[in-house]
Design a protein around this motif. Sequence first.
Motif, PDB file in Angstrom:
ATOM      1  N   THR A 118      -3.218  -9.630 -11.202  1.00 62.24           N
ATOM      2  CA  THR A 118      -1.760  -9.334 -11.696  1.00 62.24           C
ATOM      3  C   THR A 118      -1.461  -8.113 -10.279  1.00 62.24           C
ATOM      4  OG1 THR A 118      -1.562  -9.971 -13.818  1.00 62.24           O
ATOM      5  CG2 THR A 118       0.192  -8.764 -13.209  1.00 62.24           C
TER       6      THR A 118
ATOM      7  N   LEU B 169       1.471  -9.164  -7.795  1.00 60.33           N
ATOM      8  CA  LEU B 169       2.887  -8.627  -7.428  1.00 60.33           C
ATOM      9  C   LEU B 169       2.381  -7.475  -6.117  1.00 60.33           C
ATOM     10  CD1 LEU B 169       2.596  -6.679 -11.309  1.00 60.33           C
ATOM     11  CD2 LEU B 169       4.325  -7.826 -10.157  1.00 60.33           C
TER      12      LEU B 169
ATOM     13  N   LEU C 158       6.187  -8.500  -3.860  1.00 58.08           N
ATOM     14  CA  LEU C 158       7.156  -7.574  -3.871  1.00 58.08           C
ATOM     15  C   LEU C 158       7.328  -6.933  -2.461  1.00 58.08           C
ATOM     16  CD1 LEU C 158       6.667  -5.496  -7.233  1.00 58.08           C
ATOM     17  CD2 LEU C 158       8.432  -6.840  -6.376  1.00 58.08           C
TER      18      LEU C 158
END
Length: 97
Positions: free
Chosen positions: A66, A70, A74
């Motif tokens: 995760t 991310l 991002l």
Amino acid sequence: MSMLGRVSVSAMRSLRARGGPSPPFWSEGNQAKPAGYLYGEAPLPAGQARKIEDWEPIWVGTFLATPIILYIGLNYKPNTSLMQWAHEEADRRSTEA
């Protein structure tokens, strides 16, 4: 408001002692004494390894993947801020003129 909302703690304890409803948040639980072990698992005898359950590798893999997903997602997302658009638009208009 339920009927239990106006009953005092001592009255709830006496109700519970007679088989009545238990209080919603301040109940003592059903253990005689706390076990004191993490997740309620007793320590294994010396030389014996803990058996990993079927769900644990999936959970650990997801837990580790995760932050990586991310971080990548991002960092490479498009910049849609108004200030960035205005800066690019001003640059475009100044070069056209």
